[in-house]
Design a protein around this motif. Structure first.
Motif, PDB file in Angstrom:
ATOM      1  N   UNK A 113      -8.045 -17.237  19.589  1.00  0.00           N
ATOM      2  CA  UNK A 113      -6.966 -17.287  20.582  1.00  0.00           C
ATOM      3  C   UNK A 113      -6.635 -18.732  20.960  1.00  0.00           C
ATOM      4  N   UNK A 114      -5.483 -18.915  21.590  1.00  0.00           N
ATOM      5  CA  UNK A 114      -5.098 -20.243  22.072  1.00  0.00           C
ATOM      6  C   UNK A 114      -6.123 -20.730  23.091  1.00  0.00           C
ATOM      7  N   UNK A 115      -6.475 -22.012  22.989  1.00  0.00           N
ATOM      8  CA  UNK A 115      -7.435 -22.585  23.918  1.00  0.00           C
ATOM      9  C   UNK A 115      -8.883 -22.371  23.536  1.00  0.00           C
ATOM     10  N   UNK A 116      -9.111 -21.808  22.353  1.00  0.00           N
ATOM     11  CA  UNK A 116     -10.491 -21.533  21.941  1.00  0.00           C
ATOM     12  C   UNK A 116     -11.194 -22.798  21.455  1.00  0.00           C
ATOM     13  N   UNK A 117     -10.433 -23.850  21.113  1.00  0.00           N
ATOM     14  CA  UNK A 117     -11.044 -25.095  20.645  1.00  0.00           C
ATOM     15  C   UNK A 117     -10.799 -25.389  19.185  1.00  0.00           C
ATOM     16  N   UNK A 118      -9.818 -24.712  18.574  1.00  0.00           N
ATOM     17  CA  UNK A 118      -9.587 -24.872  17.127  1.00  0.00           C
ATOM     18  C   UNK A 118      -9.141 -26.299  16.791  1.00  0.00           C
ATOM     19  N   UNK A 119      -8.091 -26.789  17.460  1.00  0.00           N
ATOM     20  CA  UNK A 119      -7.579 -28.127  17.151  1.00  0.00           C
ATOM     21  C   UNK A 119      -8.573 -29.212  17.534  1.00  0.00           C
ATOM     22  N   UNK A 120      -9.442 -28.919  18.488  1.00  0.00           N
ATOM     23  CA  UNK A 120     -10.480 -29.885  18.861  1.00  0.00           C
ATOM     24  C   UNK A 120     -11.395 -30.176  17.681  1.00  0.00           C
ATOM     25  N   UNK A 161     -24.576 -27.707  16.277  1.00  0.00           N
ATOM     26  CA  UNK A 161     -24.773 -27.537  17.721  1.00  0.00           C
ATOM     27  C   UNK A 161     -23.913 -28.523  18.527  1.00  0.00           C
ATOM     28  N   UNK A 162     -22.616 -28.506  18.247  1.00  0.00           N
ATOM     29  CA  UNK A 162     -21.699 -29.461  18.872  1.00  0.00           C
ATOM     30  C   UNK A 162     -21.256 -28.969  20.252  1.00  0.00           C
ATOM     31  N   UNK A 163     -21.461 -29.824  21.252  1.00  0.00           N
ATOM     32  CA  UNK A 163     -20.962 -29.591  22.612  1.00  0.00           C
ATOM     33  C   UNK A 163     -19.949 -30.691  22.918  1.00  0.00           C
ATOM     34  N   UNK A 164     -18.776 -30.297  23.435  1.00  0.00           N
ATOM     35  CA  UNK A 164     -17.744 -31.296  23.715  1.00  0.00           C
ATOM     36  C   UNK A 164     -16.832 -30.803  24.828  1.00  0.00           C
ATOM     37  N   UNK A 165     -16.378 -31.760  25.643  1.00  0.00           N
ATOM     38  CA  UNK A 165     -15.386 -31.462  26.682  1.00  0.00           C
ATOM     39  C   UNK A 165     -14.519 -32.697  26.890  1.00  0.00           C
ATOM     40  N   UNK A 166     -13.231 -32.478  27.103  1.00  0.00           N
ATOM     41  CA  UNK A 166     -12.342 -33.577  27.463  1.00  0.00           C
ATOM     42  C   UNK A 166     -12.595 -33.993  28.907  1.00  0.00           C
ATOM     43  N   UNK A 167     -12.913 -32.991  29.718  1.00  0.00           N
ATOM     44  CA  UNK A 167     -13.226 -33.191  31.128  1.00  0.00           C
ATOM     45  C   UNK A 167     -14.565 -32.504  31.387  1.00  0.00           C
ATOM     46  N   UNK A 168     -15.527 -33.201  32.018  1.00  0.00           N
ATOM     47  CA  UNK A 168     -16.837 -32.585  32.244  1.00  0.00           C
ATOM     48  C   UNK A 168     -16.779 -31.236  32.957  1.00  0.00           C
ATOM     49  N   UNK A 169     -15.722 -31.035  33.753  1.00  0.00           N
ATOM     50  CA  UNK A 169     -15.620 -29.778  34.499  1.00  0.00           C
ATOM     51  C   UNK A 169     -15.102 -28.631  33.629  1.00  0.00           C
ATOM     52  N   UNK A 170     -14.649 -28.933  32.396  1.00  0.00           N
ATOM     53  CA  UNK A 170     -14.075 -27.884  31.551  1.00  0.00           C
ATOM     54  C   UNK A 170     -14.573 -28.031  30.116  1.00  0.00           C
ATOM     55  N   UNK A 171     -15.723 -27.454  29.797  1.00  0.00           N
ATOM     56  CA  UNK A 171     -16.251 -27.536  28.425  1.00  0.00           C
ATOM     57  C   UNK A 171     -15.310 -26.848  27.437  1.00  0.00           C
TER      58      UNK A 171
END
Length: 627
Positions: free
Chosen positions: A396-403, A366-376
């Motif tokens: 797709x690109x931007x889905x959070x894979x590399x994160x 149940x991992x929640x993460x954001x680099x910027x609070x306005x953009x989860x």
């Protein structure tokens, strides 16, 4: 973190000197403290001798003039004019020797401070988060260290070894003038020095703006020149040599104007300093001349006063330079201390223990993460990688894979949920032990500008040459290295640019093999390669991942069809999961991505066959024509 401009005018000068003091007076180095004490002692000795030097000039002058002035308490054989002149030069030489001894003693202290502060800053930068380094320019950070270390040397040299001796010399001169010639002489000299210092500081501040304009123009010209030369081929492609030369010349034209102003302003500064000190000296010498004519002073006194003032003028001439250097040095050191004040975003818990890897199972819960609070980025992602299994993450690109890979390495801390290895939350273990258990083969392999052997051995620095060669062979790059003239000692160039993409990837695989981690992360390791090279690299990756817990982040779906499970991310959530065949049967997002990639691959294959057919037709027609 946004760039923070710090200057010596920001009110933090005292704080900077307080921060610097422990490095100049190290509590754990009594030998360096002793050097500071002895250097200070020799500083005082040198200045006392220096103010005594003009006395020998005075006594020699009186002896030559035949004045019946009081003689110094010296042996008779030293009271002759010739011997007094010799003594004058010997004392000057002794004073110079004490100065050099002072500098030599303090050199070790200053360089120790430079080393310790540079080391602390370097370690601190490596401890800062990935977020900090992504938001800052690496070149700017290295310049902060470089300027900061030079700033320490500047402060030591000009504050301790120049400014303080000058103040001491002025104080001793004032005492001598007050006792021997009266307070009126002291007043004239003090007013002269005060006006001289005020004018120097004012003119130096005025020149700093001009100097900054010259430096900016120089930087702009240098940037344009380097940028143009780095893009040499592009300039040639578009025939823009004339335009590049004109851009460079415009920058140099601004530099020419600013540099001219700099040298002109320096001329006015030097002239103003000379006029102020000359006026003060003229007044003092006029006063002394009147007393000589009145018989209250001797010719030797007149010469003595002149010698004292000339001696004092030498350090005063450097006030502008010293002021500018100290000010710039404080600015540079403040920037370094400001960097040291940046807090670590990711830190070990006080009770953190080493990671104990028994199987190597990985779990995102149940991992929640954001680099910027306005953009989860990740919105409640949960999955498990059983020990020894391979899980692929696509989307797709931007889905959070590399994160996912960044969080597993704990480059960032998650906002909620947990990431576990063998049931241990990675926030409860040391970062060093965590990263020692994970191997990474990234998409963009950046190598150190060193030998191939060095870059492979980077995976385990204590590995033997035989282990390095074995890792290279397993990564299928051993034969290539053996064909090189320098073999494993061949240099790879800046960022590994002397090697092809496939060769760099094989080096990355070899050093991961050498590290032999229980958990392996492959972050789009073959996406930038051609099909043939991709197949070769994929075979090497399959060998590396055998028996290891492996997470594969992939763009090309053809590279993950053999994974034990494929997780499809979309908008930070798991949209689908299952094996390759199961996901194709669902006819969902994965199936549509697979279809698009198959169509693109088939189109490329048809284009390749068409080109080969055209080439074959051209050759056939040419041979027919020849027959």
């Amino acid at each position: 973190m946004a760039d923070k401009t710090v200057s010596a005018d920001s009110g933090s000068t005292l704080k900077t000197l307080v921060n610097l003091w422990p490095y100049m007076w190290p509590s754990d180095r009594p030998d360096l403290k002793a050097r500071v004490v002895w250097a200070t002692f020799y500083l005082f000795v040198a200045k006392f001798i220096l103010v005594g030097v003009p006395y020998f000039f005075k006594w020699a002058t009186n002896a030559l003039a035949g004045d019946n002035a009081p003689l110094p308490p010296l042996p008779d054989f030293l009271l002759g004019p010739v011997m007094l002149v010799i003594a004058y030069n010997v004392v000057r030489l002794v004073q110079l020797g004490f100065n050099q001894l002072r500098d030599a003693l303090f050199a070790r202290v200053g360089q120790h401070a430079v080393r310790q502060l540079a080391y602390k800053t370097f370690v601190h930068m490596h401890n800062l988060s990935l977020r900090f380094h992504l938001e800052r320019r690496t070149g700017g950070l290295s310049r902060i260290i470089e300027r900061g270390t030079k700033g320490i040397e500047t402060i030591v040299r000009f504050t301790i070894l120049n400014s303080l001796p000058t103040i001491l010399e002025f104080a001793l001169t004032a005492v001598i003038f007050a006792i021997a010639y009266g307070w009126l002489y002291v007043l004239v000299v003090a007013v002269t020095v005060a006006i001289y210092t005020w004018f120097t500081v004012w003119a130096s501040d005025w020149r700093i703006g001009i100097r900054r304009e010259m430096n900016d123009s120089d930087t702009d010209a240098n940037t344009k020149a380097i940028d143009s030369l780095l893009n040499f081929e592009t300039v040639k492609y578009f025939n823009n040599e004339r335009m590049e030369a004109q851009r460079f010349d415009r920058s140099m034209q601004r530099y020419e104007v600013a540099a001219t102003k700099t040298w002109t302003s320096l001329g006015w500064l030097n002239f103003g300093q000379g006029a102020i000190f000359g006026a003060g000296m003229a007044i003092v010498m006029w006063m002394s001349a009147l007393e000589v004519m009145a018989g209250t002073q001797t010719i030797g006194d007149f010469v003595f006063i002149n010698a004292m003032l000339m001696q004092l003028s030498v350090p005063l001439n450097f006030i502008g330079f010293i002021y500018r250097e100290i000010r710039q040095g404080l600015t540079d050191i403040e920037q370094m201390f400001a960097l040291l004040d940046v807090k670590q975003e990711v830190v070990d818990q006080p009770q953190a223990r080493p990671l104990a890897v028994s199987h190597g199972a990985v779990e995102f819960r149940d991992v929640h993460f954001s680099y910027d609070p306005a953009r989860p980025i990740l919105k409640g992602v949960s999955f498990e990688v059983p020990a020894g299994k391979t899980i692929a993450i696509v989307g797709p690109s931007g889905a959070g894979k590399s994160t996912i890979s960044r969080l597993l390495f704990r480059f960032y801390d998650i906002q909620s949920g947990s990431v576990l290895i063998d049931g241990q939350d990675i926030r409860d273990v040391t970062q060093e032990s965590l990263r020692a258990a994970i191997g990474m083969v990234p998409q963009d392999t950046v190598l150190f500008n060193d030998t191939i052997a060095y870059n492979i051995r980077y995976g385990r620095t204590d590995a033997s040459d035989e282990e390095v060669k074995k890792a290279a062979e397993l990564a299928q790059i051993g034969a290539f290295i053996d064909r090189l003239p320098d073999g494993y000692k061949a240099m790879v160039g800046e960022r590994g640019l002397k090697l092809s993409g496939g060769e760099k990837q094989r080096v990355a695989i070899a050093r991961t093999i050498l590290k032999a981690p229980p958990i392996l992360m492959l972050d789009e390791a073959t996406s930038a390669l051609d099909t043939h090279t991709e197949q070769e690299i994929q075979a090497a990756l399959d060998l590396v991942s055998r028996g290891r817990t492996t997470i594969v982040i992939a763009h090309r779906l053809s590279t993950v069809i053999g994974a034990d499970e494929i997780i499809v991310l979309k908008d930070g959530r798991i949209a689908e999961r299952g094996t390759h065949l199961a996901l194709l049967r669902k006819e969902g997002l994965y199936a549509s991505m697979w279809a698009r990639q198959r169509e693109a691959s088939e189109a490329e294959e048809r284009l390749r066959i068409a080109r080969e057919s055209d080439d074959l037709g051209i050759v056939t027609r040419r041979r027919t024509a020849e027959v």
